[in-house]
Each structure stands twice: as structure tokens, then as C-alpha cells.
Scaffold this motif. Structure first.
Motif, PDB file in Angstrom:
ATOM      1  N   GLY A  63      12.756   5.983   2.031  1.00 49.46           N
ATOM      2  CA  GLY A  63      13.281   7.408   1.614  1.00 49.46           C
ATOM      3  C   GLY A  63      13.433   8.048   3.096  1.00 49.46           C
ATOM      4  N   GLY A  64      14.177   7.486   4.241  1.00 47.37           N
ATOM      5  CA  GLY A  64      14.275   7.702   5.540  1.00 47.37           C
ATOM      6  C   GLY A  64      13.140   7.897   6.358  1.00 47.37           C
ATOM      7  N   THR A  65      12.019   7.544   6.047  1.00 47.61           N
ATOM      8  CA  THR A  65      10.823   7.623   7.099  1.00 47.61           C
ATOM      9  C   THR A  65      10.541   6.077   7.385  1.00 47.61           C
ATOM     10  OG1 THR A  65       9.337   7.359   5.198  1.00 47.61           O
ATOM     11  CG2 THR A  65       9.991   9.514   5.871  1.00 47.61           C
ATOM     12  N   GLU A  66       9.733   6.044   8.269  1.00 47.38           N
ATOM     13  CA  GLU A  66       9.035   4.533   8.646  1.00 47.38           C
ATOM     14  C   GLU A  66       7.804   4.652   9.049  1.00 47.38           C
ATOM     15  OE1 GLU A  66      11.573   2.084  11.919  1.00 47.38           O
ATOM     16  OE2 GLU A  66       9.677   2.452  12.886  1.00 47.38           O
ATOM     17  N   GLN A  67       7.164   3.664   8.410  1.00 43.74           N
ATOM     18  CA  GLN A  67       5.717   3.531   8.626  1.00 43.74           C
ATOM     19  C   GLN A  67       5.319   2.243   9.263  1.00 43.74           C
ATOM     20  OE1 GLN A  67       5.091   4.245   4.304  1.00 43.74           O
ATOM     21  NE2 GLN A  67       4.108   5.874   4.818  1.00 43.74           N
ATOM     22  N   LYS A  68       4.513   2.162  10.296  1.00 37.43           N
ATOM     23  CA  LYS A  68       4.087   1.126  10.837  1.00 37.43           C
ATOM     24  C   LYS A  68       2.315   0.840  10.480  1.00 37.43           C
ATOM     25  CE  LYS A  68       7.056   1.638  14.887  1.00 37.43           C
ATOM     26  NZ  LYS A  68       7.059   1.859  16.424  1.00 37.43           N
ATOM     27  N   THR A  69       2.278  -0.470   9.908  1.00 39.78           N
ATOM     28  CA  THR A  69       0.691  -0.671   9.444  1.00 39.78           C
ATOM     29  C   THR A  69       0.266  -1.770  10.342  1.00 39.78           C
ATOM     30  OG1 THR A  69       1.813  -2.445   7.795  1.00 39.78           O
ATOM     31  CG2 THR A  69       1.793  -0.151   7.167  1.00 39.78           C
ATOM     32  N   LYS A  70      -1.116  -1.688  10.329  1.00 38.72           N
ATOM     33  CA  LYS A  70      -1.835  -2.485  11.029  1.00 38.72           C
ATOM     34  C   LYS A  70      -3.209  -2.711  10.291  1.00 38.72           C
ATOM     35  CE  LYS A  70      -3.729  -5.213  14.587  1.00 38.72           C
ATOM     36  NZ  LYS A  70      -3.191  -6.376  14.726  1.00 38.72           N
ATOM     37  N   ILE A  86      -3.235 -13.141   7.071  1.00 40.54           N
ATOM     38  CA  ILE A  86      -2.986 -12.000   6.545  1.00 40.54           C
ATOM     39  C   ILE A  86      -2.037 -11.435   7.356  1.00 40.54           C
ATOM     40  CG2 ILE A  86      -4.083  -9.573   6.362  1.00 40.54           C
ATOM     41  CD1 ILE A  86      -5.308 -11.382   4.557  1.00 40.54           C
ATOM     42  N   PRO A  87      -0.929 -10.746   6.698  1.00 42.23           N
ATOM     43  CA  PRO A  87       0.182  -9.964   7.521  1.00 42.23           C
ATOM     44  C   PRO A  87      -0.559  -8.736   7.928  1.00 42.23           C
ATOM     45  CG  PRO A  87       0.258  -9.463   5.189  1.00 42.23           C
ATOM     46  CD  PRO A  87      -0.803 -10.531   5.262  1.00 42.23           C
ATOM     47  N   ASP A  88      -0.767  -8.840   9.313  1.00 43.76           N
ATOM     48  CA  ASP A  88      -1.662  -7.837   9.941  1.00 43.76           C
ATOM     49  C   ASP A  88      -0.742  -6.533  10.484  1.00 43.76           C
ATOM     50  OD1 ASP A  88      -1.134  -9.224  12.074  1.00 43.76           O
ATOM     51  OD2 ASP A  88      -2.977  -8.977  12.881  1.00 43.76           O
ATOM     52  N   GLU A  89       0.247  -6.853  10.718  1.00 46.55           N
ATOM     53  CA  GLU A  89       1.340  -5.872  11.493  1.00 46.55           C
ATOM     54  C   GLU A  89       2.590  -5.650  10.571  1.00 46.55           C
ATOM     55  OE1 GLU A  89       2.043  -5.732  15.578  1.00 46.55           O
ATOM     56  OE2 GLU A  89       0.222  -6.842  16.033  1.00 46.55           O
ATOM     57  N   SER A  90       2.900  -4.618  10.106  1.00 43.32           N
ATOM     58  CA  SER A  90       4.445  -4.706   9.255  1.00 43.32           C
ATOM     59  C   SER A  90       5.066  -3.380   9.533  1.00 43.32           C
ATOM     60  CB  SER A  90       3.831  -4.928   7.754  1.00 43.32           C
ATOM     61  OG  SER A  90       3.132  -3.795   7.218  1.00 43.32           O
ATOM     62  N   LEU A  98       0.735  -1.335   0.053  1.00 42.44           N
ATOM     63  CA  LEU A  98       0.107   0.030   0.157  1.00 42.44           C
ATOM     64  C   LEU A  98       0.844   1.235  -0.062  1.00 42.44           C
ATOM     65  CD1 LEU A  98      -3.096  -0.897   2.469  1.00 42.44           C
ATOM     66  CD2 LEU A  98      -2.852  -0.643  -0.278  1.00 42.44           C
ATOM     67  N   PRO A  99       1.917   1.374   0.984  1.00 43.15           N
ATOM     68  CA  PRO A  99       2.632   2.562   0.865  1.00 43.15           C
ATOM     69  C   PRO A  99       3.510   2.974  -0.438  1.00 43.15           C
ATOM     70  CG  PRO A  99       3.056   1.465   3.008  1.00 43.15           C
ATOM     71  CD  PRO A  99       2.327   0.487   2.008  1.00 43.15           C
ATOM     72  N   ALA A 100       3.793   1.755  -1.024  1.00 42.57           N
ATOM     73  CA  ALA A 100       4.543   1.869  -2.296  1.00 42.57           C
ATOM     74  C   ALA A 100       3.595   2.239  -3.585  1.00 42.57           C
ATOM     75  CB  ALA A 100       5.099   0.541  -2.795  1.00 42.57           C
ATOM     76  N   LEU A 101       2.086   1.857  -3.503  1.00 41.07           N
ATOM     77  CA  LEU A 101       1.181   2.070  -4.409  1.00 41.07           C
ATOM     78  C   LEU A 101       0.853   3.532  -4.404  1.00 41.07           C
ATOM     79  CD1 LEU A 101      -0.736   1.506  -6.878  1.00 41.07           C
ATOM     80  CD2 LEU A 101      -2.343   0.662  -4.802  1.00 41.07           C
ATOM     81  N   ILE A 120      14.030   6.175  -4.067  1.00 40.60           N
ATOM     82  CA  ILE A 120      14.146   5.948  -2.783  1.00 40.60           C
ATOM     83  C   ILE A 120      14.278   4.526  -2.455  1.00 40.60           C
ATOM     84  CG2 ILE A 120      13.163   8.158  -2.202  1.00 40.60           C
ATOM     85  CD1 ILE A 120      10.728   6.770  -1.404  1.00 40.60           C
ATOM     86  N   ASP A 121      15.098   3.930  -1.489  1.00 37.67           N
ATOM     87  CA  ASP A 121      14.661   2.604  -1.146  1.00 37.67           C
ATOM     88  C   ASP A 121      13.663   2.150  -0.276  1.00 37.67           C
ATOM     89  OD1 ASP A 121      17.256   1.953  -1.832  1.00 37.67           O
ATOM     90  OD2 ASP A 121      18.190   2.547  -0.031  1.00 37.67           O
ATOM     91  N   TYR A 122      12.967   0.878  -0.801  1.00 39.03           N
ATOM     92  CA  TYR A 122      11.720   0.771  -0.183  1.00 39.03           C
ATOM     93  C   TYR A 122      11.896  -0.750   0.509  1.00 39.03           C
ATOM     94  CZ  TYR A 122       6.825  -1.188   0.234  1.00 39.03           C
ATOM     95  OH  TYR A 122       5.675  -1.793   0.793  1.00 39.03           O
ATOM     96  N   ASP A 123      11.593  -0.894   1.588  1.00 46.05           N
ATOM     97  CA  ASP A 123      11.665  -2.211   2.382  1.00 46.05           C
ATOM     98  C   ASP A 123      10.658  -2.514   3.354  1.00 46.05           C
ATOM     99  OD1 ASP A 123      12.651  -4.324   3.833  1.00 46.05           O
ATOM    100  OD2 ASP A 123      14.636  -3.493   4.274  1.00 46.05           O
ATOM    101  N   SER A 124       9.870  -3.495   3.175  1.00 44.26           N
ATOM    102  CA  SER A 124       8.725  -3.864   4.032  1.00 44.26           C
ATOM    103  C   SER A 124       8.834  -5.214   4.578  1.00 44.26           C
ATOM    104  CB  SER A 124       7.468  -3.902   3.095  1.00 44.26           C
ATOM    105  OG  SER A 124       6.165  -4.096   3.745  1.00 44.26           O
ATOM    106  N   GLN A 125       8.743  -5.345   5.843  1.00 43.21           N
ATOM    107  CA  GLN A 125       8.989  -6.383   6.754  1.00 43.21           C
ATOM    108  C   GLN A 125       7.663  -6.782   7.215  1.00 43.21           C
ATOM    109  OE1 GLN A 125      12.895  -4.956   8.399  1.00 43.21           O
ATOM    110  NE2 GLN A 125      13.067  -7.157   8.240  1.00 43.21           N
ATOM    111  N   MET A 126       7.169  -7.977   7.177  1.00 44.47           N
ATOM    112  CA  MET A 126       5.979  -8.381   7.737  1.00 44.47           C
ATOM    113  C   MET A 126       6.152  -8.998   9.292  1.00 44.47           C
ATOM    114  SD  MET A 126       5.413  -8.008   4.863  1.00 44.47           S
ATOM    115  CE  MET A 126       6.086  -9.256   3.953  1.00 44.47           C
ATOM    116  N   LEU A 127       5.716  -8.393  10.419  1.00 45.11           N
ATOM    117  CA  LEU A 127       6.167  -8.701  11.804  1.00 45.11           C
ATOM    118  C   LEU A 127       4.982  -9.672  12.251  1.00 45.11           C
ATOM    119  CD1 LEU A 127       6.601  -4.931  13.033  1.00 45.11           C
ATOM    120  CD2 LEU A 127       8.359  -6.759  12.250  1.00 45.11           C
ATOM    121  N   ALA A 128       3.820  -9.838  11.669  1.00 44.48           N
ATOM    122  CA  ALA A 128       2.942 -10.625  12.470  1.00 44.48           C
ATOM    123  C   ALA A 128       1.793 -11.083  11.496  1.00 44.48           C
ATOM    124  CB  ALA A 128       2.249 -10.112  13.433  1.00 44.48           C
TER     125      ALA A 128
END
Length: 253
Positions: A226-233, A217-221, A9-12, A200-208
Motif C-alpha cells: 500500500g505504498g509503505t515500506e516495513q523493515k523486519t528483524k 529463520i528469515p531474520d531480516e526482510s 506478520l504484516p499481512a496478518l 493493496i499490493d503486498y510484496d515481502s522479500q527475505m534479505l537474510a
């Protein structure tokens, strides 16, 4: 392919893509094929076939963007609505107010400014990326339906073993997908994102992962770009929701 709904989603929202970032890993020849891995992934994420048989779905995801220790984080909500075979709508909310929407319907797409009450058709790279996302989010899609070339390797990152898929589309730019060797769940997606004349570098890691409607579903990632961090739920997920035709057309202001 349901994993990509939550992961990309953030990349899109940036409507673009590019090549992958460099980081430390050890690669070796895979002991299974792409088809075998994809079969394992389907079994792990959709064990009863509930998702693959769905005609529609709605997903809502909270995205919290850290701005630095001096500023409070920005909290947004993103909603995806999908109807087979190729109708897609992504709406972004801030403080519960709809701000923007990306709509795709077959071979056409639009970017909608809901606050400014105007819309514009998507074309070129932006349209190709959105239509690619639509294919990714289709419950019946496979890697070969989305990418022109997919290669598989074994990868060790921080002592953990993954299967790494290198996926290329029409522009030959790779997207790297890391799948857990033990659980066959998508654990990471890496690429570079083109923004104007820079990348910019894009790196998404699925946490849970959690089970929704019989689907894993990966409900936490966490997304770093680009130097920013986004937490998703993921806060809402529902299959076979009745959706009106008007959802997939640009609104008349």
C-alpha cells in the motif's frame, strides 16, 4: 512452514487477503514437483528436525515502518506464541506497551484491544485468515494442509532463478511463493490484500537468514504494501517454551 511466521506478520495484522500483484518475470515448466521442492525446503530450513518436533515456540520480531522523509519511522514489536496443534497468539507492542492481540484456539479466534480493554470474536474472512496462519505456523504442516491447490513453475526475476508456488485456498485467491533454486529457501511472497472495499499490493522479500535453535529463520526482510515500506528483524526465537493455557484465551477485563 516456519518461514511464514516472519514473512506474513504484516499481512496478518490486516486480517485479510486477495489476489497477486503483477511484476516482470519469465515463467517456464518446473523440472521438479511440489513434493520434491517441499522436501528440499524442509531440509534447508530444518536440517535436524528440531522445528518439526517442537511442541511450542515463541518468536519476537521488530517491525519498522517508514512514514516518509518528513516523519520518523514507527517501530513496533510483534510477538508470536504457538502451541500444538492449533493455539496461537500474536501481540503487537508500541514503545514496549501491548496494544493489540490476535488469539486463536481451535476453531475460534478473537481480536483484543489491550489498551481499550475490550475484545471481539473473529468471524468470516478474518477468522479464516487467522486459522490459515495457525496452520501455516504449525511445525508439522505442509502446503497441502493449508491450501486446496498448489502449482509449481520456474520463474526468472531480475536474472535470478526461483521456483514459484501458486497457492490457492478456499476463495481461489492466489498467494505466490518464490523459493531460491540454489538454496531452497523462501525468498519472496506476493499477493494482494483486501482492505475494506479496496485492495493493496503486498510484496515481502527475505534479505537474510540466520540459524536459531538449529532452524534457518528469515531474520531480516522488507515488506512493501500500500505504498509503505516495513523493515523486519527477528530479535528472539525459542522452541519448546512452557506456555500457560490462559495465553490462548481472550483476557478478562
Amino acid at each position: 512452514m516456519k518461514t511464514f511466521c516472519a514473512v506474513l506478520l504484516p499481512a496478518l495484522l490486516l486480517l485479510c487477503s486477495g489476489c497477486a500483484a503483477t511484476f516482470e518475470e519469465e515463467l517456464s515448466k518446473s523440472d521438479i514437483t511440489v513434493a520434491q521442492l517441499e522436501s528440499r525446503m524442509r531440509q534447508a530450513m530444518d536440517p535436524t528436525g528440531r522445528f518439526s518436533g517442537a511442541k511450542t515456540y515463541v518468536m519476537r520480531q521488530q517491525i519498522t515502518t517508514e512514514q516518509g522523509w518528513m516523519d520518523p519511522p514507527v517501530v513496533q514489536m510483534v510477538e508470536i506464541k504457538f502451541r500444538r496443534p492449533d493455539q496461537f497468539k500474536l501481540t503487537t507492542y508500541t514503545d514496549n506497551d501491548p496494544e493489540t492481540a490476535i488469539i486463536a484456539n481451535g476453531k475460534s479466534g478473537w481480536m483484543v484491544d489491550l489498551k481499550g480493554k475490550k475484545s471481539a470474536p473473529l468471524d468470516g474472512r478474518a477468522l479464516r485468515r487467522v486459522l490459515g496462519m495457525v496452520r501455516l505456523t504449525n511445525p508439522g504442516s505442509r502446503f497441502e494442509d493449508v491450501f486446496s491447490k498448489v502449482e509449481i513453475d520456474r520463474s526468472v526475476v531480475d536474472g535470478e532463478l526461483f521456483y514459484r508456488l501458486t497457492c490457492r485456498g478456499e476463495d481461489e485467491v492466489p498467494v505466490y511463493i518464490y523459493v531460491g533454486s540454489k538454496d531452497s529457501l523462501n525468498r519472496r511472497v506476493r499477493m494482494k490484500i483486501a482492505v475494506g472495499n479496496s485492495t493493496i499490493d503486498y510484496d515481502s522479500q527475505m534479505l537474510a537468514y540466520s540459524m536459531y535453535e538449529g532452524v534457518m529463520i528469515p531474520d531480516e526482510s522488507v515488506v512493501r504494501q500500500g505504498g509503505t515500506e516495513q523493515k523486519t528483524k527477528v530479535v528472539y526465537y525459542k522452541l519448546d517454551v512452557p506456555l500457560d493455557d490462559s495465553e490462548f484465551r481472550p483476557p478478562l477485563f
